[in-house]
Scaffold this active site. Structure first.
Site, PDB file in Angstrom:
ATOM      1  N   LYS A  72      15.215 -37.818  30.061  1.00 49.58           N
ATOM      2  CA  LYS A  72      16.211 -38.315  29.106  1.00 49.58           C
ATOM      3  C   LYS A  72      15.532 -38.665  27.787  1.00 49.58           C
ATOM      4  O   LYS A  72      14.403 -39.157  27.772  1.00 49.58           O
ATOM      5  CB  LYS A  72      16.901 -39.568  29.666  1.00 49.58           C
ATOM      6  CG  LYS A  72      17.840 -40.270  28.703  1.00 49.58           C
ATOM      7  CD  LYS A  72      18.331 -41.582  29.274  1.00 49.58           C
ATOM      8  CE  LYS A  72      19.165 -42.356  28.277  1.00 49.58           C
ATOM      9  NZ  LYS A  72      19.608 -43.657  28.781  1.00 49.58           N
TER      10      LYS A  72
ATOM     11  N   GLU B 138      24.286 -55.779  24.420  1.00 48.55           N
ATOM     12  CA  GLU B 138      23.177 -55.600  25.362  1.00 48.55           C
ATOM     13  C   GLU B 138      22.092 -56.655  25.248  1.00 48.55           C
ATOM     14  O   GLU B 138      21.395 -56.752  24.235  1.00 48.55           O
ATOM     15  CB  GLU B 138      22.563 -54.212  25.170  1.00 48.55           C
ATOM     16  CG  GLU B 138      21.510 -53.868  26.204  1.00 48.55           C
ATOM     17  CD  GLU B 138      21.127 -52.403  26.194  1.00 48.55           C
ATOM     18  OE1 GLU B 138      20.230 -52.021  26.958  1.00 48.55           O
ATOM     19  OE2 GLU B 138      21.738 -51.636  25.418  1.00 48.55           O
TER      20      GLU B 138
ATOM     21  N   GLU C 208      22.009 -41.464  34.078  1.00 49.57           N
ATOM     22  CA  GLU C 208      21.450 -42.137  32.907  1.00 49.57           C
ATOM     23  C   GLU C 208      21.296 -43.629  33.165  1.00 49.57           C
ATOM     24  O   GLU C 208      20.284 -44.241  32.811  1.00 49.57           O
ATOM     25  CB  GLU C 208      22.371 -41.893  31.705  1.00 49.57           C
ATOM     26  CG  GLU C 208      21.848 -42.406  30.387  1.00 49.57           C
ATOM     27  CD  GLU C 208      22.823 -42.172  29.239  1.00 49.57           C
ATOM     28  OE1 GLU C 208      22.723 -42.900  28.238  1.00 49.57           O
ATOM     29  OE2 GLU C 208      23.687 -41.277  29.340  1.00 49.57           O
TER      30      GLU C 208
ATOM     31  N   GLU D 106      30.483 -39.303  20.330  1.00 44.35           N
ATOM     32  CA  GLU D 106      30.158 -40.602  20.921  1.00 44.35           C
ATOM     33  C   GLU D 106      29.550 -41.532  19.884  1.00 44.35           C
ATOM     34  O   GLU D 106      29.862 -42.725  19.838  1.00 44.35           O
ATOM     35  CB  GLU D 106      29.195 -40.427  22.103  1.00 44.35           C
ATOM     36  CG  GLU D 106      28.855 -41.745  22.783  1.00 44.35           C
ATOM     37  CD  GLU D 106      27.971 -41.578  24.003  1.00 44.35           C
ATOM     38  OE1 GLU D 106      27.109 -42.452  24.230  1.00 44.35           O
ATOM     39  OE2 GLU D 106      28.143 -40.580  24.738  1.00 44.35           O
TER      40      GLU D 106
END
Length: 481
Positions: A235, A284, A328, A463
């Site tokens: 990734k 986050e 992910e 996105e």
């Protein structure tokens, strides 16, 4: 010291005897003479309730360029700082966390702190952030921030569930300087008095929104996808930026006020340095330490909110069962567990992710709870955690190399750790996403997404458009719906 005694009578420190304040001030001066340089003198008091936004806004005339504000996601603490008693910064590109930790410990150990109790988030406190990648070339818009830039405020409001606290931090020199303390006390009283009256920030007017090389970014996504298919990486997170222009210089007060109203369940932060301000509302948490308790957040995999309750739940279920997003997310969970395990005697997390729903977007979410081993430092944990696979990639070093090649921009503090730590070892840092850089009549916004082998460049671009929305709304603009 009689004049100091009179002023301190107005200071409101009913829980600290005035004689103790005089003794502490004398001790600070003696330490300054011993070390032959100024040392910290810090005093903490409980105060009547003060609105943190009013406190922050009140500082614009005297302290613009040295202000900060932090509100946590759980509504447990809000901290606002004005002025800079000390800035700890480093241009070290490999040991920036160690360099800050070393200087912070020296500064605290040499200082004198006077507080009835070691209240969390009070007293001398360091607030700021670290660049996402100090090895990447710095762009002009980030010139006001170094690889690590953190400051100790002169005046600080801490608003917790229990009470409101006011911290006064000052440097005490080797020479006896009674007037400096008196002036700081007088200024503190004026700030608190004026902060009782709410102010209305001046609105900003957006005149242009420009995506930064969108087609080149999509080409970069395809390049990364092709490389991922070779199997050497799992990734890579690619970010991009857009530029927003205004009719006149925009203030952080205006943006902060909007974020406060529009993103109440996010970490909200504003960090001014000179003519720039790094500001945002991120969902986050990177890591939080309260005593021995350690909290972290695994946040990766996202989808839009629905226009109705049924559609929203349908999207949520789709995300929970989506193979790409689950994979992910798994990479992030595995990485955070490995990073924190050496620092914790206990570490636990649920077996499956849940959903964290924000205003425009919902994410796969796994909380992590641990109990720190003795002498565990917050910055030590941050060094091992940053960047998580949610912001960098897997494997980390290879992903960072690809990001430097393909993004063709400087993230600056975007996606880096931003937050605070106090003199008692408590603190919290968030991952600075959903954020932007204000600089006079311009702003740069940043958004990224995780690229895996089956990613589609157009879908990833859309996105990032979705992720821009919260900051564009706070700036007074909009983009592609």
């Amino acid at each position: 010291m009689n004049h100091v005694r009179d002023c301190l009578g107005e200071f409101g420190l009913v829980t600290i005897h005035k004689t103790n304040i005089e003794k502490a001030y004398d001790t600070a001066m003696e330490k300054a003479k011993k070390y032959q340089h100024p040392v910290l003198f810090s005093i903490v008091e409980k105060i009547d309730s003060v609105d943190p936004l009013s406190f922050y806004n009140e500082g614009i005339s005297l302290f613009k360029g040295t202000r900060f504000l932090w509100k946590d996601r759980d509504h447990t603490i809000t901290i606002a700082g004005l002025g800079s008693t000390k800035t700890i910064s480093t241009e070290d590109d490999r040991d920036q966390f160690f360099a800050v930790e070393k200087e912070w410990k020296r500064f605290i150990n040499e200082g004198v702190i006077l507080s009835p109790e070691n209240w969390i988030g009070t007293g001398p406190l360091l607030f700021g952030g670290f660049r996402f990648d100090p090895l990447n070339k710095r762009s002009l818009e980030w010139n006001d921030f170094e690889n690590g830039t953190l400051q100790v405020p002169s005046f600080m409001l801490t608003k917790s569930k229990e009470a409101d606290y006011l911290t006064l931090n000052m440097l005490c020199g080797p020479e006896h300087d009674e007037e400096s303390l008196n002036e700081m006390i007088f200024l503190k009283d004026e700030i608190i008095r004026k902060a009782k009256f709410p102010s209305v920030p001046e609105e900003a007017s957006v005149i242009n929104i420009e995506d930064y090389k969108p087609q080149e970014w999509k080409n970069s996504v395809q390049n990364v996808v092709d490389e991922l298919k070779d199997g050497e990486m799992e990734k890579v997170v690619l970010a991009r930026k857009c530029k927003v222009s205004f009719e006149a210089p925009i203030t952080s007060d205006f943006v902060l006020d909007n974020l406060w109203k529009q993103q109440p369940d996010s970490f909200i932060f504003s960090f001014e340095q000179n003519k720039s301000c790094f500001i945002g509302a991120t969902p986050e948490r990177l890591v939080k330490k309260t005593g021995e308790e350690v909290l972290s957040t695994c946040l990766a995999g996202s989808i839009a909110r629905g226009s109705s309750l049924d559609e929203d739940e349908k999207f949520g279920e789709e995300l929970l069962n989506d193979e790409k997003n689950r994979y992910e997310h798994h990479l992030v969970v595995e990485n955070i567990h490995q990073a924190l395990e050496p620092f914790c005697n206990e570490l636990s997390m649920p077996a499956k992710p849940g959903l964290m729903k924000m205003k425009d977007i919902q994410h796969l979410y796994t909380p992590v709870v641990g109990r720190a081993a003795a002498q565990t430092s917050l910055l030590n944990m941050i060094e091992k955690l940053h960047p998580t696979p949610a912001l960098g990639g897997v494997p980390r070093d290879r992903a960072l190399h690809v990001i430097r090649q393909e993004e063709k921009m400087d993230r600056g503090l975007y996606a880096g750790p931003v937050g605070w730590m106090d003199a008692y070892g408590n603190g919290e840092f968030a991952v600075a996403i959903r954020s932007g850089l204000l600089h006079e009549d311009e702003s740069y916004l940043y958004a990224g997404c995780g690229i895996v082998a089956d990613s589609d460049p157009e879908s990833e671009f859309l996105e990032t458009q979705m992720k821009f929305r919260s900051m564009l709304r706070a700036l007074g603009g909009n983009i592609h719906g």
